[in-house]
Design a protein around this motif. Sequence first.
Motif, PDB file in Angstrom:
ATOM      1  N   CYS A 190       0.842  -1.196   0.000  1.00  0.00           N
ATOM      2  CA  CYS A 190       0.000   0.000   0.000  1.00  0.00           C
ATOM      3  C   CYS A 190       0.883   1.254   0.000  1.00  0.00           C
ATOM      4  O   CYS A 190       1.535   1.555   1.006  1.00  0.00           O
ATOM      5  N   GLN A 230       0.734   3.757   3.053  1.00  0.00           N
ATOM      6  CA  GLN A 230       1.438   3.525   4.317  1.00  0.00           C
ATOM      7  C   GLN A 230       2.902   3.965   4.215  1.00  0.00           C
ATOM      8  O   GLN A 230       3.497   4.380   5.204  1.00  0.00           O
ATOM      9  N   ARG A 257      -7.232   3.353   0.077  1.00  0.00           N
ATOM     10  CA  ARG A 257      -7.945   2.381  -0.753  1.00  0.00           C
ATOM     11  C   ARG A 257      -7.911   1.048  -0.028  1.00  0.00           C
ATOM     12  O   ARG A 257      -6.853   0.614   0.403  1.00  0.00           O
ATOM     13  N   CYS A 313      -5.373  -3.934   5.064  1.00  0.00           N
ATOM     14  CA  CYS A 313      -5.926  -2.883   5.933  1.00  0.00           C
ATOM     15  C   CYS A 313      -6.292  -3.406   7.315  1.00  0.00           C
ATOM     16  O   CYS A 313      -6.064  -2.732   8.322  1.00  0.00           O
ATOM     17  N   CYS A 339      -3.267  -3.429   9.384  1.00  0.00           N
ATOM     18  CA  CYS A 339      -2.387  -2.257   9.301  1.00  0.00           C
ATOM     19  C   CYS A 339      -2.572  -1.357  10.523  1.00  0.00           C
ATOM     20  O   CYS A 339      -3.690  -1.097  10.966  1.00  0.00           O
ATOM     21  N   CYS A 363      -6.959   5.684   8.720  1.00  0.00           N
ATOM     22  CA  CYS A 363      -7.515   5.712   7.367  1.00  0.00           C
ATOM     23  C   CYS A 363      -9.035   5.565   7.336  1.00  0.00           C
ATOM     24  O   CYS A 363      -9.700   6.144   6.473  1.00  0.00           O
ATOM     25  N   TRP A 364      -9.570   4.808   8.278  1.00  0.00           N
ATOM     26  CA  TRP A 364     -10.964   4.380   8.110  1.00  0.00           C
ATOM     27  C   TRP A 364     -11.914   4.807   9.211  1.00  0.00           C
ATOM     28  O   TRP A 364     -13.087   4.465   9.177  1.00  0.00           O
TER      29      TRP A 364
HETATM   30  S1  SF4 Z   1      -5.130   1.014   6.518  1.00  0.00           S
HETATM   31 FE1  SF4 Z   1      -4.535   2.744   5.200  1.00  0.00          FE
HETATM   32  S2  SF4 Z   1      -2.293   2.744   5.138  1.00  0.00           S
HETATM   33 FE2  SF4 Z   1      -2.939   0.757   5.948  1.00  0.00          FE
HETATM   34  S3  SF4 Z   1      -3.030  -0.602   4.164  1.00  0.00           S
HETATM   35 FE3  SF4 Z   1      -5.105   0.253   4.405  1.00  0.00          FE
HETATM   36  S4  SF4 Z   1      -5.183   2.135   3.145  1.00  0.00           S
HETATM   37 FE4  SF4 Z   1      -3.009   1.519   3.409  1.00  0.00          FE
END
Ligand code: SF4
Length: 174
Positions: free
Chosen positions: A25, A28, A158, A163, A166, A172-173
Motif C-alpha cells: 500500500c 502507508q 484504498r 488494511c 495495518c 484511514c478508516w
Molecule cells: S489502513 Fe490505510 S495505510 Fe494501511 S493498508 Fe489500508 S489504506 Fe493503506
Amino acid sequence: MSNIAGEGPSEVPVGGTLIRDYTICPRQVWLGVHAISPDEDDANLVVGRFLHAEAESHQSLRPVVGHSRFDAVVGREGELVVVEIKKSARALEAARMQLAFYLLELQRRGVHARGEIRVPDEHKRIPLTLSDDLIAQVEKIEQAVRTLAEEAVPPPARRVSWCSRCAYHDFCWS
Ligand code: SF4
C-alpha cells in the motif's frame, strides 16, 4: 512499520522494507516517511514491536547492504542465497519484491546471489531468481517510492486486504 522520522522525504533511504510496504500500500509508505505515527496501541504494532525487539538481539548476525538488513545469507552449492523469513505467505508478492530488491542491491555491488522466501509456519520455501523483468519491476517501485516521498499529500486510502492488519487502520478508516 517503517518509520524514518527525522529525515527529509527527499533523503528517504530506500531499503527492502519500503519496497515491501509500497507493494502492499503506497499510502502507508507516505505516512511512514512523513512520520505520521500509527495507532501505538494497535495489536499488530504491539506484536511487531515485540518481534523487532527479538530481532534486535540478533541484529549483529544479520547482514546489512545499503539500507536493507537481510534475515540471513547462506551458502549453497557454491552460491549465495539471501533468505527472507515471513510469518505467513499472505503478502507474498510484496515479499518477492522486497527480496528482489535485496538481490538487486547485491548485484549493484557486483555480487550475484539467489533468494529464498521461507514461511516456517507453513513449511514453505520459495526460491527467487533475479531476472531482467524482475529488476525492471523493482527499479520502477524504487523510483515510485522516491517520487511518492516528495508528494505533499498522501495517496487516498484504498481498501486492500492488508488494511485489517495495518496500524494505520483507524487513521484511514475512522
Ligand atoms: S489502513 Fe490505510 S495505510 Fe494501511 S493498508 Fe489500508 S489504506 Fe493503506
